[in-house]
Design an enzyme around this catalytic site. Sequence first.
Site, PDB file in Angstrom:
ATOM      1  N   GLY A  32       0.827  -1.209   0.000  1.00 58.29           N
ATOM      2  CA  GLY A  32       0.000   0.000   0.000  1.00 58.29           C
ATOM      3  C   GLY A  32       0.857   1.253   0.000  1.00 58.29           C
ATOM      4  O   GLY A  32       0.589   2.216  -0.707  1.00 58.29           O
ATOM      5  N   LYS A  33       1.923   1.214   0.794  1.00 61.21           N
ATOM      6  CA  LYS A  33       2.841   2.360   0.858  1.00 61.21           C
ATOM      7  C   LYS A  33       3.581   2.523  -0.462  1.00 61.21           C
ATOM      8  O   LYS A  33       3.800   3.642  -0.925  1.00 61.21           O
ATOM      9  CB  LYS A  33       3.819   2.164   2.012  1.00 61.21           C
ATOM     10  N   GLU A  91      14.953  -1.943  12.236  1.00 64.06           N
ATOM     11  CA  GLU A  91      14.310  -1.487  13.471  1.00 64.06           C
ATOM     12  C   GLU A  91      14.318   0.028  13.524  1.00 64.06           C
ATOM     13  O   GLU A  91      15.358   0.662  13.248  1.00 64.06           O
ATOM     14  CB  GLU A  91      15.065  -2.052  14.673  1.00 64.06           C
ATOM     15  N   ASP A  94       9.003   8.127   7.339  1.00 62.25           N
ATOM     16  CA  ASP A  94       8.540   7.805   8.684  1.00 62.25           C
ATOM     17  C   ASP A  94       7.583   8.912   9.087  1.00 62.25           C
ATOM     18  O   ASP A  94       7.823  10.085   8.807  1.00 62.25           O
ATOM     19  CB  ASP A  94       9.706   7.719   9.669  1.00 62.25           C
ATOM     20  N   HIS A 132       0.549  15.860   5.596  1.00 60.78           N
ATOM     21  CA  HIS A 132       1.983  15.841   5.883  1.00 60.78           C
ATOM     22  C   HIS A 132       2.741  15.082   4.803  1.00 60.78           C
ATOM     23  O   HIS A 132       3.772  15.507   4.333  1.00 60.78           O
ATOM     24  CB  HIS A 132       2.194  15.205   7.263  1.00 60.78           C
ATOM     25  N   ARG A 133       2.188  13.906   4.378  1.00 62.60           N
ATOM     26  CA  ARG A 133       2.875  13.090   3.376  1.00 62.60           C
ATOM     27  C   ARG A 133       2.869  13.782   2.020  1.00 62.60           C
ATOM     28  O   ARG A 133       3.879  13.822   1.326  1.00 62.60           O
ATOM     29  CB  ARG A 133       2.203  11.715   3.300  1.00 62.60           C
TER      30      ARG A 133
HETATM   31  P1  IMP Z   1       5.012   4.573   9.642  1.00 59.73           P
HETATM   32  O1  IMP Z   1       5.311   5.896   9.008  1.00 59.73           O
HETATM   33  O2  IMP Z   1       4.719   3.519   8.642  1.00 59.73           O
HETATM   34  O3  IMP Z   1       6.065   4.193  10.653  1.00 59.73           O
HETATM   35  O4  IMP Z   1       3.652   4.684  10.464  1.00 59.73           O
HETATM   36  C1  IMP Z   1       3.409   5.689  11.355  1.00 59.73           C
HETATM   37  C2  IMP Z   1       2.086   5.558  12.079  1.00 59.73           C
HETATM   38  O5  IMP Z   1       1.618   6.900  12.266  1.00 59.73           O
HETATM   39  C3  IMP Z   1       0.972   4.835  11.340  1.00 59.73           C
HETATM   40  O6  IMP Z   1       0.914   3.483  11.683  1.00 59.73           O
HETATM   41  C4  IMP Z   1      -0.263   5.581  11.821  1.00 59.73           C
HETATM   42  O7  IMP Z   1      -0.656   5.080  13.067  1.00 59.73           O
HETATM   43  C5  IMP Z   1       0.258   6.993  12.025  1.00 59.73           C
HETATM   44  N1  IMP Z   1       0.053   7.803  10.807  1.00 59.73           N
HETATM   45  C6  IMP Z   1       0.990   8.263   9.948  1.00 59.73           C
HETATM   46  N2  IMP Z   1       0.429   8.949   8.940  1.00 59.73           N
HETATM   47  C7  IMP Z   1      -0.903   8.904   9.166  1.00 59.73           C
HETATM   48  C8  IMP Z   1      -2.032   9.413   8.441  1.00 59.73           C
HETATM   49  O8  IMP Z   1      -1.939  10.038   7.372  1.00 59.73           O
HETATM   50  N3  IMP Z   1      -3.233   9.152   8.997  1.00 59.73           N
HETATM   51  C9  IMP Z   1      -3.403   8.474  10.148  1.00 59.73           C
HETATM   52  N4  IMP Z   1      -2.403   7.958  10.838  1.00 59.73           N
HETATM   53  C10 IMP Z   1      -1.135   8.168  10.348  1.00 59.73           C
END
Ligand code: IMP
Length: 197
Positions: free
Chosen positions: A13-14, A39, A68, A175-176
Site C-alpha cells: 500500500g505504501k 528497526e 517515517d 503531511h505526506r
Molecule cells: P510509519 O510511518 O509507517 O512508521 O507509520 C506511522 C504511524 O503513524 C501509522 O501506523 C499511523 O498510526 C500513524 N500515521 C501516519 N500517517 C498517518 C495518516 O496520514 N493518517 C493516520 N495515521 C497516520
Amino acid sequence: MTKLLVVATGNPGKLREMQAYLENSGWELTLKPEELEIEETGKTFAANACLKASQIAKATGNWAIADDSGLQVDALNGAPGVYSARYATTDSERIARVLRELGNEVNRQAQFVCAVAIARPDGVIVLESEGICRGEILHAPRGDSGFGYDPIFYIQELQLTFAQMTRELKGSISHRGKAFAALLPQLERVKSLERRD
Ligand code: IMP
C-alpha cells in the site's frame, strides 16, 4: 533511462502511494526484499527515515527511499510521536489511548509529520524532506476512510476529519503530500548525482 529506487517498506500500500507521488519522476519504485527488517530506533521521524533509507540502500546496493510519519499531540508533549504505530495493538485501540490520555483537555492542537529520506547505494543520505499538517483532535472518531488516527484528526478550515476526505483531498493537504511535493523538485538534482555514480 529509468532508475531503480527501493522503497524501505514491506507494505504494498505504501509502495502504491509513493508511486503515485513520484509518477513521472523517472524512478522505478520497487519493494525492499522481505527478509530485510530495519528497526526504527531513531528519536525523530527524520532519524528513522534516514536510518531505513541508508540501511536498505547498503543492503541492496541500490538507491533507496524511506519515510517515517506519525501524530504529535501538543498537550501530550508530542506523543505518540515516533511511537504512533506502536502506541497500541490496533488502530481503534491507538485512537482510544490518545482520547483517554487527552481526556477533557481543552488544548486539542496536534500535527501529523512525515519525513522522507533518499540514500545512494553506499548508504549516504543525499536528500531529506519533511511535511507537517496541523489540526485538532476530536472527542470521538468521525468518518471511515483512510487509516490510523485519521478519524480523530480534524481540519477546522474544511470542517472535516482526514477520515471524511477523499484520498485526493487528503493528499493535497497532508503531511505526506507536502513532504513529497517538496521532494519532487530536488529529485532532478539526485538524478544528476546518479549519472555520476
Ligand atoms: P510509519 O510511518 O509507517 O512508521 O507509520 C506511522 C504511524 O503513524 C501509522 O501506523 C499511523 O498510526 C500513524 N500515521 C501516519 N500517517 C498517518 C495518516 O496520514 N493518517 C493516520 N495515521 C497516520
